[in-house]
Write a protein that holds these residues in place. Structure first.
Motif: not given
Length: 211
Positions: A113-135
């Motif tokens: 139910l609550f997963r709908l509140m964050i939608g597609r922002s979780f995977t490769q986003g708020l889950d902490g995955q998929g961010l570059p190591e260098a900027v």
């Protein structure tokens, strides 16, 4: 030299949430651009593409493109810079961005139910995955330690936090500087000291030395 600031809002938000910040930067002499992106219904990759296309249409060319973003917007900004390294140089300031993933988001994701509140922002986003190591630009993080926010309603956060994001979630090895201010997660978008620190970092690559 032409300089502009790209403003990216956070989860559940709209560019209007960044309006006060936008006005402050305009008064400081910067042109700003705050595009819409769909934080729940659209994947990070598609949001990044849409923002880049909007920049090409409404902002570029420009000598320097600085980026100031709140919460999830910081994650989108990092993905934007990683995907499109041809963007003009500039500095990046993130406000309360959980670059190590969000405990609150992880709790929401466990419930259908609550997963709908964050939608597609979780995977490769708020889950902490998929961010570059260098900027490939100077990056400063402003984090809050005033625990007022929805985190209290979602099981609480035992460590120092801004009401939504834990302080430890805001650290990343690519950061040039990290500044802690007595603000809440939402309140930092309406705090004069946050504006002052953003402008300081944009102009000098460092936050101010005063607290």
């Amino acid at each position: 030299m032409s300089e502009k600031i790209l403003l990216l809002h956070g989860l559940w938000m709209h560019p209007l949430a960044m309006r006060w910040l936008q006005q402050q930067f305009n008064q400081a002499g910067y042109e700003t651009f705050a595009p819409v992106y769909h934080s729940i219904s659209t994947s990070s990759a598609n949001n990044v593409t849409a923002i880049y296309q909007a920049l090409q249409r409404y902002v570029l060319p420009v000598d320097q493109l600085h980026i100031v973003c709140h919460s999830l917007g910081g994650i989108v900004a990092l993905q934007l810079l990683n995907t499109y390294p041809d963007l003009p140089p500039g500095r990046l300031v993130t406000l309360g961005t959980p670059v190590k993933g969000s405990l609150v988001a992880h709790r929401l994701a466990k419930s259908p139910l609550f997963r709908l509140m964050i939608g597609r922002s979780f995977t490769q986003g708020l889950d902490g995955q998929g961010l570059p190591e260098a900027v490939q630009r100077e990056w400063g993080m402003i984090a809050g330690n005033k625990p007022i926010g929805v985190g209290r309603l979602l099981g609480g956060i035992t460590e120092t936090n801004d009401g939504v994001v834990a302080l430890t979630e805001t650290y990343h090895p690519a950061l040039k500087e990290h500044r802690i201010l007595p603000v809440s997660h939402s309140g930092m978008m309406f705090t004069p000291q946050v504006v002052q620190e953003c402008i300081s970092f944009i102009r000098t690559g460092s936050f101010s030395t005063t607290s």
